[in-house]
Motif scaffolding. Structure first.
Motif, short mmCIF file in Angstrom:
data_model
loop_
_atom_site.label_atom_id
_atom_site.label_comp_id
_atom_site.label_asym_id
_atom_site.label_seq_id
_atom_site.Cartn_x
_atom_site.Cartn_y
_atom_site.Cartn_z
N TYR A 50 0.92 -1.16 0.04
CA TYR A 50 -0.20 0.10 -0.11
C TYR A 50 0.81 1.33 -0.03
O TYR A 50 0.75 1.94 -0.84
CB TYR A 50 -0.86 0.05 1.39
CG TYR A 50 -1.83 1.30 1.39
CD1 TYR A 50 -2.74 1.53 0.60
CD2 TYR A 50 -1.23 2.44 2.30
CE1 TYR A 50 -3.53 2.58 0.72
CE2 TYR A 50 -1.98 3.48 2.57
CZ TYR A 50 -3.08 3.74 1.54
OH TYR A 50 -3.65 4.98 1.71
N LEU A 51 1.85 1.26 0.77
CA LEU A 51 2.83 2.43 1.01
C LEU A 51 3.58 2.64 -0.19
O LEU A 51 3.81 3.80 -0.57
CB LEU A 51 3.75 2.51 2.34
CG LEU A 51 3.05 2.30 3.51
CD1 LEU A 51 4.05 2.04 4.73
CD2 LEU A 51 2.29 3.53 3.97
N LEU A 52 4.08 1.58 -0.87
CA LEU A 52 4.50 1.82 -2.08
C LEU A 52 3.90 2.47 -3.22
O LEU A 52 4.52 3.34 -4.09
CB LEU A 52 4.92 0.31 -2.58
CG LEU A 52 6.27 0.33 -3.84
CD1 LEU A 52 7.33 0.96 -3.10
CD2 LEU A 52 6.42 -1.33 -4.08
N GLU A 53 2.68 2.43 -3.32
CA GLU A 53 1.75 3.31 -4.27
C GLU A 53 1.87 4.72 -3.86
O GLU A 53 1.70 5.49 -4.65
CB GLU A 53 0.33 2.72 -4.18
CG GLU A 53 0.24 1.35 -4.53
CD GLU A 53 0.44 1.26 -5.94
OE1 GLU A 53 0.16 1.88 -6.64
OE2 GLU A 53 1.11 -0.13 -6.37
N ARG A 59 11.25 6.82 -7.82
CA ARG A 59 11.86 6.23 -6.69
C ARG A 59 11.58 4.95 -6.57
O ARG A 59 11.91 4.12 -5.68
CB ARG A 59 12.05 7.08 -5.42
CG ARG A 59 12.52 8.45 -5.40
CD ARG A 59 14.01 8.47 -5.43
NE ARG A 59 14.72 8.04 -4.14
CZ ARG A 59 15.87 7.20 -3.99
NH1 ARG A 59 16.65 7.15 -5.17
NH2 ARG A 59 16.14 6.80 -3.05
N LYS A 60 10.10 4.59 -7.14
CA LYS A 60 9.45 3.40 -6.55
C LYS A 60 10.21 2.15 -6.85
O LYS A 60 10.15 1.20 -6.13
CB LYS A 60 8.10 3.58 -7.43
CG LYS A 60 7.05 2.60 -6.77
CD LYS A 60 5.83 2.86 -7.63
CE LYS A 60 5.02 4.23 -7.15
NZ LYS A 60 3.65 4.49 -7.65
N ALA A 61 10.81 1.89 -8.10
CA ALA A 61 11.44 0.60 -8.23
C ALA A 61 12.48 0.54 -7.16
O ALA A 61 12.96 -0.71 -6.75
CB ALA A 61 12.09 0.49 -9.70
N GLU A 62 13.30 1.65 -7.09
CA GLU A 62 14.61 1.29 -5.97
C GLU A 62 14.24 0.90 -4.65
O GLU A 62 14.84 0.22 -3.97
CB GLU A 62 15.25 2.57 -6.04
CG GLU A 62 16.67 2.48 -5.38
CD GLU A 62 17.50 3.78 -5.42
OE1 GLU A 62 18.33 4.09 -4.40
OE2 GLU A 62 17.27 4.74 -6.21
N VAL A 63 12.78 1.70 -4.15
CA VAL A 63 12.27 1.46 -2.85
C VAL A 63 12.11 0.19 -2.98
O VAL A 63 12.40 -0.70 -1.90
CB VAL A 63 11.34 2.42 -2.52
CG1 VAL A 63 10.56 2.23 -1.29
CG2 VAL A 63 11.92 4.04 -2.54
#
Length: 79
Positions: A50-53, A59-63
């Motif tokens: 949920y938070l990744l959204e 930065r999404k892929a790295e996180v």
């Protein structure tokens, strides 16, 4: 459970540093409330999905990669 709690706190710091500004307050509140109770790895993974959204697109892929290095593949979470 202490190890899982420490992992969650570490990952929440990572997520928090990369949130889209408009989600900062909401996600911080969710993370704080989540840490107040005991939780399982699956519950942590579902919250991280949920938070990744809410993470900045660039930065999404790295996180996600860093999260999955810590807790395993997110899609393995039992829903």
């Amino acid at each position: 459970m202490v190890n899982l709690e420490r992992t969650a706190e570490k990952l929440f710091v990572l997520v928090n540093a990369n949130l889209k500004p408009e989600y900062d307050k909401e996600c911080n509140m969710i993370m704080d409330v989540f840490l107040e109770d005991e939780f399982t790895m699956d519950e942590l993974k579902r919250l991280l999905i949920y938070l990744l959204e809410k993470v900045k697109d660039e930065r999404k892929a790295e996180v996600q990669k860093k999260i999955e290095w810590e807790v395993g593949l997110l899609e393995d979470a039992v829903i």
